[in-house]
Design an enzyme around this catalytic site. Structure first.
Site, PDB file in Angstrom:
ATOM      1  N   ARG A 100      -5.626   3.978  -8.226  1.00 56.07           N
ATOM      2  CA  ARG A 100      -7.300   4.227  -7.783  1.00 56.07           C
ATOM      3  C   ARG A 100      -8.019   2.424  -7.713  1.00 56.07           C
ATOM      4  O   ARG A 100      -8.624   2.609  -8.174  1.00 56.07           O
ATOM      5  CB  ARG A 100      -7.784   4.530  -9.153  1.00 56.07           C
ATOM      6  CG  ARG A 100      -7.431   6.559  -9.464  1.00 56.07           C
ATOM      7  CD  ARG A 100      -8.765   6.596  -8.393  1.00 56.07           C
ATOM      8  NE  ARG A 100      -8.164   8.483  -8.002  1.00 56.07           N
ATOM      9  CZ  ARG A 100      -8.656   9.194  -7.473  1.00 56.07           C
ATOM     10  NH1 ARG A 100      -8.812   9.037  -6.424  1.00 56.07           N
ATOM     11  NH2 ARG A 100      -8.528  10.789  -7.508  1.00 56.07           N
TER      12      ARG A 100
ATOM     13  N   ASN B 215      -8.545  -1.946   4.616  1.00 58.37           N
ATOM     14  CA  ASN B 215      -8.569  -1.557   3.054  1.00 58.37           C
ATOM     15  C   ASN B 215      -7.834  -2.681   3.051  1.00 58.37           C
ATOM     16  O   ASN B 215      -7.373  -3.322   1.572  1.00 58.37           O
ATOM     17  CB  ASN B 215      -8.463  -0.154   2.674  1.00 58.37           C
ATOM     18  CG  ASN B 215      -7.461  -0.012   2.064  1.00 58.37           C
ATOM     19  OD1 ASN B 215      -7.107   0.195   3.950  1.00 58.37           O
ATOM     20  ND2 ASN B 215      -7.224   1.117   2.129  1.00 58.37           N
TER      21      ASN B 215
ATOM     22  N   ASP C 102      -4.803   6.132  -4.117  1.00 54.20           N
ATOM     23  CA  ASP C 102      -4.428   7.857  -5.002  1.00 54.20           C
ATOM     24  C   ASP C 102      -4.910   7.489  -6.584  1.00 54.20           C
ATOM     25  O   ASP C 102      -4.515   7.050  -6.915  1.00 54.20           O
ATOM     26  CB  ASP C 102      -3.221   8.270  -4.312  1.00 54.20           C
ATOM     27  CG  ASP C 102      -3.074   9.017  -3.404  1.00 54.20           C
ATOM     28  OD1 ASP C 102      -4.083   8.929  -2.456  1.00 54.20           O
ATOM     29  OD2 ASP C 102      -2.029   8.951  -2.539  1.00 54.20           O
TER      30      ASP C 102
ATOM     31  N   ASP D  58       0.765  -1.259  -0.320  1.00 57.85           N
ATOM     32  CA  ASP D  58      -0.328  -0.168  -0.049  1.00 57.85           C
ATOM     33  C   ASP D  58       1.171   1.186   0.599  1.00 57.85           C
ATOM     34  O   ASP D  58       1.941   0.611   0.483  1.00 57.85           O
ATOM     35  CB  ASP D  58      -0.894   0.105   1.442  1.00 57.85           C
ATOM     36  CG  ASP D  58      -2.093   1.023   1.629  1.00 57.85           C
ATOM     37  OD1 ASP D  58      -2.158   1.231   0.283  1.00 57.85           O
ATOM     38  OD2 ASP D  58      -2.126   1.841   2.274  1.00 57.85           O
ATOM     39  N   LYS D  59       0.690   2.560   0.104  1.00 54.59           N
ATOM     40  CA  LYS D  59       1.652   3.503  -0.504  1.00 54.59           C
ATOM     41  C   LYS D  59       0.989   4.647   1.208  1.00 54.59           C
ATOM     42  O   LYS D  59       1.515   4.471   1.903  1.00 54.59           O
ATOM     43  CB  LYS D  59       1.159   4.425  -1.740  1.00 54.59           C
ATOM     44  CG  LYS D  59       2.076   5.174  -1.282  1.00 54.59           C
ATOM     45  CD  LYS D  59       1.909   6.486  -3.040  1.00 54.59           C
ATOM     46  CE  LYS D  59       0.379   7.633  -2.711  1.00 54.59           C
ATOM     47  NZ  LYS D  59       0.064   8.093  -1.426  1.00 54.59           N
TER      48      LYS D  59
ATOM     49  N   ASP E 112      -1.513  -0.874   5.734  1.00 56.60           N
ATOM     50  CA  ASP E 112      -1.599  -0.429   7.201  1.00 56.60           C
ATOM     51  C   ASP E 112      -2.917  -0.605   7.588  1.00 56.60           C
ATOM     52  O   ASP E 112      -3.400  -0.404   8.873  1.00 56.60           O
ATOM     53  CB  ASP E 112      -0.599   0.696   8.280  1.00 56.60           C
ATOM     54  CG  ASP E 112      -1.205   1.905   6.660  1.00 56.60           C
ATOM     55  OD1 ASP E 112      -2.126   1.466   5.653  1.00 56.60           O
ATOM     56  OD2 ASP E 112      -1.626   2.743   7.177  1.00 56.60           O
TER      57      ASP E 112
ATOM     58  N   LYS F  53     -14.034  23.354  -3.118  1.00 56.54           N
ATOM     59  CA  LYS F  53     -12.681  22.566  -3.635  1.00 56.54           C
ATOM     60  C   LYS F  53     -13.374  21.182  -4.300  1.00 56.54           C
ATOM     61  O   LYS F  53     -13.592  20.917  -3.897  1.00 56.54           O
ATOM     62  CB  LYS F  53     -12.085  22.742  -2.136  1.00 56.54           C
ATOM     63  CG  LYS F  53     -12.165  21.893  -1.353  1.00 56.54           C
ATOM     64  CD  LYS F  53     -11.486  21.528   0.131  1.00 56.54           C
ATOM     65  CE  LYS F  53     -11.595  20.506   0.915  1.00 56.54           C
ATOM     66  NZ  LYS F  53     -12.998  20.937   1.806  1.00 56.54           N
TER      67      LYS F  53
ATOM     68  N   LYS G  45      -7.680  -4.917  -5.116  1.00 59.04           N
ATOM     69  CA  LYS G  45      -5.913  -5.415  -4.373  1.00 59.04           C
ATOM     70  C   LYS G  45      -5.333  -7.040  -4.134  1.00 59.04           C
ATOM     71  O   LYS G  45      -4.572  -6.987  -4.715  1.00 59.04           O
ATOM     72  CB  LYS G  45      -5.776  -4.325  -3.167  1.00 59.04           C
ATOM     73  CG  LYS G  45      -5.077  -3.377  -3.363  1.00 59.04           C
ATOM     74  CD  LYS G  45      -5.315  -2.464  -2.037  1.00 59.04           C
ATOM     75  CE  LYS G  45      -5.032  -0.834  -2.386  1.00 59.04           C
ATOM     76  NZ  LYS G  45      -4.820  -0.176  -0.846  1.00 59.04           N
TER      77      LYS G  45
END
Length: 1064
Positions: A748, A778, A652, A390-391, A775, A539, A754
């Protein structure tokens, strides 16, 4: 019985008093993760252990030995089997006791429930469906509750669901309107209401029910349900009625029992077990046939000293053949070592402690050490070929920091709490900057918590003296970072107002919130200024805001956003729109109609949101950094040099993910980046895949598994939507492209995607060993799917850690976990398995040749005489110093071929094992024939028992010294068990043969060992035979080390380290 689709919950358990009402039966509130109880542990554990082919085999052998005609005592198989079963049961019982302990801690937690008109403290396990439960701030919900009331005026509460879905954002939940302000126990106790809800289901976000109050029924949804495991935030206390308890709660229904992962070495052991079983059957059948061939002559069939009885002469030949076959089967069954399994269990269990004891894997800041949740996969750490990571929170810290922004086409940086234009050192905020900061401070869903028992009170009470106890809770870490940044710059959000340190406190009235959704990718708020003017602040992602902007520095801002993304910053674009009185009336009317629509509400809301969020005035953009963890780049580079391919799987967006991959070393600047993104159809996706395949095929040098510096390396970027298309029809082509890329980035990605990616690689024809690390909750699906799952002890709850096989505090620890611990574990377990088969082939071949034996020595050979040296070796052996393994990651790929249990185990153990006993026995037989009467001082020849003891003594010494030759890292414990095992054999043999044992039927071994040791010829024979058997091994080692040294051997020679104590 027919299942009922709904359940009826009577609040406060006030059941109807009239009619024939039969209460429904619901689960209690106990959580059970344990496997056994005190009553079913023995039968259930025995059943599970005897499902293993090895244990079942030895049970059959034991039952055969119980028969009266068996050549050996049942103790020879029964005692080792009992030892193996007992040790395994103790290990599994201890692990289950830990689960019971954790369950008792959860089930025994104190809670408050409303009973008999008062608030009563009880244990969590005693909560029943229908009980009214009180939960205080920062407590977790003990069951799934429908929110009845809250201490907040509007009847809402805020919760975090980190432990459920990994989201750290603050969620708002709403109480039942009729009971929203019923905060007193007496009012709640007097409630006469019913909740009619669906039966339990695992979907966290799906819930439908209705409350039947004296008023008309009110429909309830997920926003009214507080899930077990979530935590109450920013609210003093709430009351809720339990609707799902215990194992029927959504958290328990989502708990997926981990499938039993088995290592490749364990699978290979089963394969070799079947092979050796075939050898055993062959030897038993051959011996039976040779026996009958030998007894074909009458003088051998019925010699004068062993006359048959009439019953033996008249017995069935078939039964005699079967009886003899079983006798040989029992005699040779030691070729399959039962003690191997218990030694492997002990090695894995004891060896796993070294990971927790390693101070290099200890994170001082968080006071967390590495932990092992399962010890069965230690050796898998040394065979990993793919790492899926994961990032956010794994490669990064998951701590957002505001870095830069663009206002009206000018870039700004934060310096000492001030916005300074790029290239300047001082600046004073102008009107445009102030409007931008106000927009950032107000356009969000941030909640505020005040560290006071009486609530926040009037926000203006903090205006002139900001309360340091104020804490922000945001729907995303980005929002929190932005609000905290504006606070540092003097524009502080304190609830319903905005405080500007340079002017004065100003109150803005929140009129509407246009919620964020994944399709629009933006959110907005409509506010009323102190002057009464209505304004919209928006935003969102640049692709969702810039196309709707009609004024402002659009082109410059777009360039700045791209620059921010290239730096790895997470970007948001900010805009506004001012409404006239007539425009706002139209907006308000349309919003009210859409929100109150009974049909197609979602579609109408989207339509209205798009009508409102147009003709925007662009204010600027923000850049927030998610800081990389320490030494991430060095760790990824070490893994790459070790031959491990790293895939990053993140949710992301494309630009940010690529930027982070470049900054962390996952992608290199010189790498040829291939992209499979924004594919709309199967045909388009297939064509792009073929185009990518042609690109790497036309490279100057073909791709290889270990790319050199001159080889063109490829990196692949794929998004979630394109991945779904690729896996649907073009899986083979997609895999071909992936395998020819040294780094792959998937952006994405949904959690289930995953897991699908991991399964795709895991089940490919090459069957590579995969590792997943993450971590958050998900990441649980991919952690459970991979061969080895590693949880990061991060900020997204403990769900990943609880479902992982190993847990570490930081990503950088992965390098030592794999390159050092994994390398050591694999070499050790491979040598252990190989050595066990080797020494048991040595052990059983004399029986095949001579068939004389002592059941005591048969029993103790694997249990006492040869077991401890290999166990200590498998715990402490280090072929290369740990620092060398970390500095030379390529050694992870180059393993000693003799230690590769998957390729060389059978050949090595069989060839060397067969050589030793044939060498021993042939030489012993020749010695006996040639020396004639000179073996004993009185001129007598050795008898069968003395000769057998000589062979057995040579065998014990030789197999022990063979392991000593293989040992590179000597500790005092290695010396103690190696020489101590040989000494124990001599001491035991003198003791066992020096006493007449009254419980034994025969005294065959009495004084045999003393007689053997009294012969100088026997000592000479032992010495010569041991040297002769080990001499080829020494020659082979010297030859290969000097003429064909492996990379490991080169590292051993190149680095001369002084004697040191144990490293791990």
């Amino acid at each position: 019985l027919e299942r009922v689709d709904t359940r009826t919950v009577y609040i406060a358990n006030k059941f109807p008093q009239h009619g024939h009402y039969i209460p429904q039966r619901f689960a209690d509130n106990r959580i059970i993760s344990s496997k056994y109880t005190i009553w079913n542990f023995i039968p259930k554990n025995l059943f599970e252990q005897f499902r293993r082919i090895a244990n079942f085999y030895f049970l059959i052998i034991f039952l055969v030995q119980v028969s009266p005609d068996t050549p050996t005592s049942p103790i020879t198989s029964g005692l080792p089997l009992f030892f193996v079963i007992t040790v395994t049961a103790i290990k599994q019982g201890y692990e289950d006791w830990l689960r019971h302990k954790a369950d008792n801690e959860v089930n025994g937690a104190p809670v408050f429930v409303v009973r008999s008109g008062s608030l009563v403290q009880t244990r969590s396990k005693n909560i029943r469906v229908g009980d009214i439960v009180r939960v205080a701030k920062d407590e977790t919900f003990p069951a799934d509750l429908v929110l009845l009331s809250s201490d907040r005026a509007e009847g809402t509460c805020h919760i975090t669901t980190t432990s459920l879905d990994g989201e750290t954002n603050l969620k708002t939940h709403y109480s039942v309107p009729e009971t929203a302000v019923s905060q007193s126990v007496s009012r709640l106790e007097s409630l006469q209401a019913v909740v009619e809800c669906q039966q339990p289901e695992a979907d966290l976000y799906r819930y439908h029910s209705q409350s039947d109050h004296p008023n008309p029924p009110h429909t309830l949804g997920p926003e009214n349900l507080l899930l077990r495991g979530a935590r109450l935030k920013n609210t003093k206390e709430i009351f809720g009625v339990a609707v799902y308890t215990g194992m029927e709660s959504k958290m328990a229904l989502n708990y997926k029992c981990k499938s039993q992962k088995r290592s490749a070495v364990e699978k290979s052991m089963n394969t070799f077990l079947i092979i050796y079983l075939g050898i055993l059957l062959f030897e038993a059948i051959l011996s039976t046939i040779l026996k009958y061939a030998w007894q074909a002559e009458n003088k051998w069939d019925e010699p004068f000293y062993n006359q048959k009885t009439d019953q033996e002469r008249n017995s069935s030949q078939i039964l005699k053949f079967i009886s003899d076959f079983l006798a040989f089967l029992v005699l040779y069954n030691f070729i399959i070592p039962i003690s191997l399994y218990v030694t492997v269990e002990m090695q894995k269990f004891l060896g796993s402690f070294f990971i927790g004891w390693d101070l290099d894997l200890y994170h001082e800041e968080s006071d967390q050490k590495a932990q092992v949740n399962t010890s069965d996969l230690n050796e898998e750490l040394g065979q990993v070929e793919y790492v899926f990571t994961d990032k956010t929170g794994t490669l990064t810290e998951n701590e957002m920091q505001f870095r830069e922004c663009s206002i009206n086409g000018i870039k700004y940086q934060e310096i000492n709490g001030k916005l300074i234009p790029e290239g300047m050192t001082e600046d004073s905020p102008d009107g445009e900057e102030e409007l931008f900061l106000k927009a950032v401070s107000l356009c969000h869903t941030v909640q505020i918590s005040y560290d006071q028992t009486d609530g926040p009170g009037d926000p203006f009470s903090h205006a002139n003296g900001f309360s340091p106890q104020m804490e922000y809770y945001a729907s995303s870490p980005d929002e929190k970072a932005l609000v905290e940044a504006t606070k540092r710059m003097g524009v502080t959000f304190i609830g319903s107002c905005l405080f500007n340190s340079c002017v004065s406190a100003r109150r803005y009235k929140l009129l509407h919130v246009l919620e964020f959704d994944a399709d629009r990718r933006r959110m907005s708020v409509i506010l009323q200024k102190p002057s009464g003017e209505k304004v919209l602040f928006t935003k969102g992602a640049e692709s969702a805001v810039l196309p709707y902007s009609t004024s402002g520095e659009i082109d410059k801002t777009r360039v700045h956003v791209d620059e921010f993304a290239l730096k790895g910053l997470r970007t948001l674009v900010v805009a506004c729109r001012h409404f006239s009185a007539d425009e706002y009336q139209e907006v308000d009317r349309r919003l009210h109609e859409a929100r109150t629509a009974l049909q197609q509400r979602e579609e109408r809301l989207v339509e209205v949101f798009n009508f409102i969020e147009k003709d925007l005035e662009l204010l600027g953009a923000t850049g927030v950094e998610d800081k990389l963890q320490d030494k991430v780049q060095e760790t990824i580079e070490s893994l790459r040099l070790a031959g491990i391919k790293v895939w990053v799987l993140t949710g992301d967006k494309h630009e940010t993910a690529v930027s982070v991959s470049l900054s962390c070393g996952h992608f290199h600047r010189t790498m040829n980046i291939l992209e499979l993104v924004k594919q709309k159809s199967d045909s388009e996706c297939a064509e792009q895949l073929r185009r990518l395949a042609r690109r790497y095929n036309t490279s100057a040098h073909p791709f290889c598994e270990t790319p050199k510096d001159h080889v063109i390396q490829h990196g692949l970027v794929v998004d979630g939507a394109s991945l779904s298309l690729a896996l649907r029809e073009h899986e083979k082509l997609f895999m071909e492209v992936c395998k020819n890329c040294s780094a792959v980035l998937c952006c994405r990605m949904a959690p289930l995607q995953k897991a699908k990616v991991v399964r795709l690689l895991k089940t490919s024809p090459e069957k590579p060993i995969t590792l997943a690390i993450g971590d958050g909750a998900n990441d649980v699906s991919m952690i459970q799917e991979a061969h080895v799952g590693i949880g990061i002890m991060g900020k997204e709850g403990r769900q990943a850690v609880r479902n992982s096989d190993y847990a570490i505090a930081r990503f950088k620890f992965l390098a030592k976990l794999l390159l050092v611990h994994g390398h050591f574990y694999y070499i050790r377990i491979a040598t252990l398995v190989q050595y066990f088969f080797y020494k048991n082939v040595c052990f059983i071949t004399p029986q095949f040749l001579y068939q004389f034996f002592c059941f005591v020595y048969l029993t103790l050979y694997n249990i006492c005489f040869t077991s401890l040296p290999i166990l200590v070796y498998s715990l402490f052996e280090q072929l290369v110093h740990p620092h060398v393994l970390q500095s030379k990651p390529a050694l992870y790929r180059y393993r000693d071929p003799s230690a590769d249990v998957l390729q060389m185990l059978f050949a090595n153990s069989d060839s060397e094992g067969e050589y030793l006993p044939f060498g021993n026995d042939d030489r012993s037989s020749d010695s006996r024939a040639s020396l004639g009467t000179s073996l004993q001082r009185n001129g007598a020849m050795f008898g069968n028992w003395t000769f057998g003891t000589l062979v057995f003594t040579v065998m014990v010494i030789t197999v022990t010294l063979k392991l000593a030759l293989e040992t590179h890292f000597w500790t005092w414990m290695n010396h103690f068990v190696t020489w101590g095992s040989i000494a124990f054999y001599f001491i035991f043999s003198l003791f066992y043969g020096g006493i007449i044992w009254p419980f034994l039927h025969t005294q065959d071994m009495y004084f045999v060992f003393v007689q053997l040791l009294s012969s100088g010829s026997a000592w000479f024979a032992i010495f010569i035979i041991v040297i002769t058997c080990l001499f080829p091994d020494v020659i082979k080692k010297v030859f290969y080390r000097h003429l064909q040294p492996t990379s490991t051997q080169k590292s051993q020679v190149s680095v001369r380290l002084p004697p040191q104590t144990l490293q791990l």
